[in-house]
Scaffold this active site. Sequence first.
Site, PDB file in Angstrom:
ATOM      1  N   LYS A   1      37.430  34.361-173.998  1.00 43.81           N
ATOM      2  CA  LYS A   1      36.535  35.509-173.842  1.00 43.81           C
ATOM      3  C   LYS A   1      37.324  36.808-173.624  1.00 43.81           C
ATOM      4  O   LYS A   1      36.775  37.895-173.629  1.00 43.81           O
ATOM      5  CB  LYS A   1      35.554  35.271-172.701  1.00 43.81           C
ATOM      6  CG  LYS A   1      34.574  34.115-172.991  1.00 43.81           C
ATOM      7  CD  LYS A   1      33.609  33.906-171.844  1.00 43.81           C
ATOM      8  CE  LYS A   1      32.749  32.648-171.975  1.00 43.81           C
ATOM      9  NZ  LYS A   1      31.613  32.804-172.895  1.00 43.81           N
TER      10      LYS A   1
ATOM     11  N   LYS B   1      30.714  37.712-167.642  1.00 44.52           N
ATOM     12  CA  LYS B   1      30.496  36.392-168.240  1.00 44.52           C
ATOM     13  C   LYS B   1      31.478  35.448-167.569  1.00 44.52           C
ATOM     14  O   LYS B   1      32.293  35.879-166.758  1.00 44.52           O
ATOM     15  CB  LYS B   1      30.738  36.428-169.753  1.00 44.52           C
ATOM     16  CG  LYS B   1      32.085  37.070-170.159  1.00 44.52           C
ATOM     17  CD  LYS B   1      32.269  37.073-171.663  1.00 44.52           C
ATOM     18  CE  LYS B   1      31.527  38.193-172.371  1.00 44.52           C
ATOM     19  NZ  LYS B   1      30.454  37.776-173.241  1.00 44.52           N
ATOM     20  N   ARG B   2      31.398  34.137-167.888  1.00 37.44           N
ATOM     21  CA  ARG B   2      32.399  33.227-167.338  1.00 37.44           C
ATOM     22  C   ARG B   2      33.809  33.687-167.703  1.00 37.44           C
ATOM     23  O   ARG B   2      34.012  34.304-168.751  1.00 37.44           O
ATOM     24  CB  ARG B   2      32.169  31.810-167.889  1.00 37.44           C
ATOM     25  CG  ARG B   2      31.029  31.084-167.236  1.00 37.44           C
ATOM     26  CD  ARG B   2      31.225  30.887-165.766  1.00 37.44           C
ATOM     27  NE  ARG B   2      32.220  29.880-165.472  1.00 37.44           N
ATOM     28  CZ  ARG B   2      31.963  28.711-164.901  1.00 37.44           C
ATOM     29  NH1 ARG B   2      30.722  28.389-164.555  1.00 37.44           N
ATOM     30  NH2 ARG B   2      32.940  27.848-164.649  1.00 37.44           N
TER      31      ARG B   2
ATOM     32  N   HIS C   1      26.711  23.658-179.035  1.00 36.91           N
ATOM     33  CA  HIS C   1      26.901  24.992-178.451  1.00 36.91           C
ATOM     34  C   HIS C   1      28.348  25.445-178.387  1.00 36.91           C
ATOM     35  O   HIS C   1      28.637  26.466-177.773  1.00 36.91           O
ATOM     36  CB  HIS C   1      26.357  25.034-177.022  1.00 36.91           C
ATOM     37  CG  HIS C   1      24.885  24.901-176.911  1.00 36.91           C
ATOM     38  ND1 HIS C   1      24.031  25.975-176.883  1.00 36.91           N
ATOM     39  CD2 HIS C   1      24.098  23.800-176.822  1.00 36.91           C
ATOM     40  CE1 HIS C   1      22.786  25.545-176.759  1.00 36.91           C
ATOM     41  NE2 HIS C   1      22.802  24.226-176.725  1.00 36.91           N
TER      42      HIS C   1
ATOM     43  N   LYS D   1      21.344  40.671-174.183  1.00 34.81           N
ATOM     44  CA  LYS D   1      20.707  41.277-173.002  1.00 34.81           C
ATOM     45  C   LYS D   1      21.132  42.734-172.843  1.00 34.81           C
ATOM     46  O   LYS D   1      20.311  43.611-172.563  1.00 34.81           O
ATOM     47  CB  LYS D   1      21.070  40.485-171.739  1.00 34.81           C
ATOM     48  CG  LYS D   1      20.461  39.094-171.720  1.00 34.81           C
ATOM     49  CD  LYS D   1      21.121  38.160-170.716  1.00 34.81           C
ATOM     50  CE  LYS D   1      20.795  36.713-171.105  1.00 34.81           C
ATOM     51  NZ  LYS D   1      21.632  35.729-170.406  1.00 34.81           N
TER      52      LYS D   1
ATOM     53  N   THR E   1      24.901  35.286-175.391  1.00 36.44           N
ATOM     54  CA  THR E   1      23.529  35.753-175.181  1.00 36.44           C
ATOM     55  C   THR E   1      23.544  36.986-174.280  1.00 36.44           C
ATOM     56  O   THR E   1      22.619  37.791-174.320  1.00 36.44           O
ATOM     57  CB  THR E   1      22.654  34.647-174.536  1.00 36.44           C
ATOM     58  OG1 THR E   1      23.406  34.042-173.484  1.00 36.44           O
ATOM     59  CG2 THR E   1      22.254  33.607-175.560  1.00 36.44           C
TER      60      THR E   1
HETATM   61  C1  GL4 Z   1      27.795  28.097-174.848  1.00 37.82           C
HETATM   62  C2  GL4 Z   1      28.541  29.101-175.714  1.00 37.82           C
HETATM   63  O1  GL4 Z   1      29.824  29.300-175.250  1.00 37.82           O
HETATM   64  C3  GL4 Z   1      27.835  30.451-175.855  1.00 37.82           C
HETATM   65  O2  GL4 Z   1      28.463  31.212-176.848  1.00 37.82           O
HETATM   66  C4  GL4 Z   1      26.377  30.260-176.233  1.00 37.82           C
HETATM   67  O3  GL4 Z   1      25.698  31.495-176.268  1.00 37.82           O
HETATM   68  C5  GL4 Z   1      25.719  29.335-175.220  1.00 37.82           C
HETATM   69  C6  GL4 Z   1      24.275  29.042-175.563  1.00 37.82           C
HETATM   70  O4  GL4 Z   1      24.157  28.576-176.866  1.00 37.82           O
HETATM   71  O5  GL4 Z   1      26.402  28.067-175.194  1.00 37.82           O
HETATM   72  N1  GL4 Z   1      28.339  26.810-175.044  1.00 37.82           N
HETATM   73  C7  GL4 Z   1      28.721  26.288-173.870  1.00 37.82           C
HETATM   74  S1  GL4 Z   1      29.330  24.780-173.698  1.00 37.82           S
HETATM   75  N2  GL4 Z   1      28.550  27.125-172.867  1.00 37.82           N
HETATM   76  C8  GL4 Z   1      27.989  28.231-173.376  1.00 37.82           C
HETATM   77  O6  GL4 Z   1      27.661  29.185-172.721  1.00 37.82           O
END
Ligand code: GL4
Length: 827
Positions: free
Chosen positions: A570, A564-565, A373, A676, A672
């Site tokens: 980002k 988002k985080r 990921h 949304k 993701t």
């Molecule tokens: C993450 C990615 O940063 C994010 O882009 C992705 O959508 C998500 C789910 O596949 O996984 N990887 C990590 S570690 N945290 C995330 O949110």
Amino acid sequence: MDSTTPEALAGMRETASPATLPADTLKADILWHVLYSLGRDNERPDRQTVFRALALALRDRLVEKWIASQRAIYAKSSKRVYYLSLEFLPGPFLRQNLIALGLEKEARDALTELGFTLDDVAGEEWEPGLGNGGLGRLASCYLDSMAALRLPAYGYGIRYAFGIFHQLIRDGQQVERADNWLRGGQHWEFERTHYMHPVRFYGSVREWVDEQGRLRHTLEGGSTVMAMACDMFIPGYRNDYVLNMRLWAAKSSREFEFSFFNTGDYIGAVEKKIRDENISMVLYPNDEAPEGKELRLKQQFFLVSATMQDIVRRFRKKGVAWDQFPRKNVIHLNETHPAVAIPELMRLLVDEELLPWEEAWYICVRTFAYTNHTVLPEALEVWPEELFRKVLPRHLQIIYEINRRFLHDVRRQFPHDPGLLARVSLIHEGEQRFVRMSHLAIVGSFSVNGVSAHHSNIIKESIFNEFYKIFPERFNNKTNGITPRRWLRQCNPTLAWLITEHIGTEWLTDLEQLKKLEPYAESAGFQKAWMEVRLRNKQKLAEYIHAKNGITILPESLYDVHVKRFHEYKRQLLNILHVITLYNRIRRDPDAGIVPRTFIFGGKAAPGYYMAKHIIQLINAVGYTINTDPRVGDMLKVVFLQNYCVTLAERIMPATDLSEQISTAGMEASGTGNMKFALNGAITIGTHDGANIEMLEHVGDENLFLFGLLSHEVEDLRRQGYNPRTFYETDSELREVLDMISGGYFSPGDPHMFRDIVESLLNHGDRYMVLADFRSYAYRQQDAARAYLDQPGWARRSMLNTARMGFFSSDRSMGEYARDIWGVEGV
Ligand code: GL4
């Protein structure tokens, strides 16, 4: 007829469809639970009590269907999917369960009779924050889709007593508070107090030779903790199928307690109990930067060991030989966090089942599948060898043996590349040695997938390129998806209704049906209805913002949202630099014709991530300055919504016009949130990164604002020697913005407050290329503003975004995993 046979149960399912239950049954059930389960007077129950009783009434219905689903899986002797994840972020369950069970109206009616509204009662739910962000939320969307597709699957995770911290903003800064989500009681789960597995850590390995002359390994000493199962139910959408998410909670082992008690060390026994139960106490709040703490490694093994015991127990019931294991089970690793499952299965097979190594390994690499990921180097998980040896001595030995055999094969396949061995080794050699979990996961799995087409290519071409050359057949892509039940039907009921009125309900289980909306994109009447729904959603968010932040915003303004985080890649910083740019244009010329905008930010920073927290503070400081400047008035507002979580996302998605997806190209694996927003009719401003690229292909470039460097341009620029100062020197608007920040314009009491931020851009290399992308971002933002002035045009774009998001359903993703990786079908 035996009423417990699957056939009989299937028959009962048809006749006892919950949608046919009259409202007064639900009401009676609620009152019953108020009295008998919660022990309260059911004449005038309060809102919290009613919420809990309703949850229990729904759990009753879920558990029946779950039992029936389990029997069906068992009867079909299906291959089972085990989805292992250190994180799940399910969000509030109430509405989701009502929708899946088809009981929304019944619940509303029952609550009305009791003097409550569904909105009020739903507001009582505290969501389980058992994940950090995208990775955990994806796992929950996937469970929802697995249930919708009737897959024979199980989610396995940890029931942290404290989930992701609750974020407060105090004086513009993030403050963390413990998230005691269990304090309101456990109305959705069943705690299996009788059902525990022992999990063993530490100790030492004794080698000995048995009567048949085999070398054996036995772990001696160490300490044992019990894993107690807690089951939560995930219903499929109106299909009477229910999966469970089994979360393990740590309990002290009885034997130990008693031995201490017997020797009279009462306090010692209690202390031991507390230490043991700490394992599942808290979720590590880092996204994309592992903490590397002993307790975290113990959490990982705790999940893995307990889960493997469950899997083996179920497999044994079948009474077939071990070589059938991969035909009956697939274990999916959500990131490398549960990758210690690979040596654990080897240990079970070799040390306990006494299978020869080769046979055991053959089983292993046909059982595991791994999803990567992230490609951020700091996020790739490694463990100091010393720590690993201390906590899991036998597993380290097994990893060494896996590595020895793997490197032997690599040497034979690539005899002329001696450096290759060190690069692909499961052990990083150096002053300190580390176990590389991603290498372990790749070597031990038959499938390795990325989460967007772009990300999967990066994996193959760069970070895991050498593994791709060794195991080309293992690598594949599975683009992420989101569940339309939560992310449209539930969070945006009025838009869902408008859609259903025109194209029927099929889209709920077949999101590609949204294509049928396309012909309406030109209809003035439909555009009007669409925009009215959106405006109402925006009004509701404005009310929420007013209540929470005391800021009045114009519902007609362009809602430009970045939630988002917080992470430098980002680039919330890029966004706020643009906000300041607009502010300066207004200061220079109040009649500049700026489109009124509301900038909305939200998101948590890891508690130890200095720069991310600092950027939160900067955003709040800029917000304060702008929101209180009379020259600005309604033209610009900046809002930071505290404690971004699933519940808050559900409020925000339906009310957004412009969705910020502006990571440095090559760094966001998928995203993701981007999906949304677009599903709810927001238009994206984004970079060529992650799933944005596929979204562009689906929605068309007139309906999405892309900008900035491409991944390979980012790399080229870095190689050539990127000098952020040139942008500062040549772009006067940008220079003005940076000078204001470093000069204390937004922190008059402490002019140096935000210097570090500007320093990181100008003097520390601007790792995330904020300055390189600034101008193209600002231009694209102008395009967005111009587009917003043409409201019919915006309506058309908005509808086409929704209409063309069908591909991004998690049902599609799960269908692909089931077919291409897992080899399973719906029950
Ligand atoms: C993450 C990615 O940063 C994010 O882009 C992705 O959508 C998500 C789910 O596949 O996984 N990887 C990590 S570690 N945290 C995330 O949110």
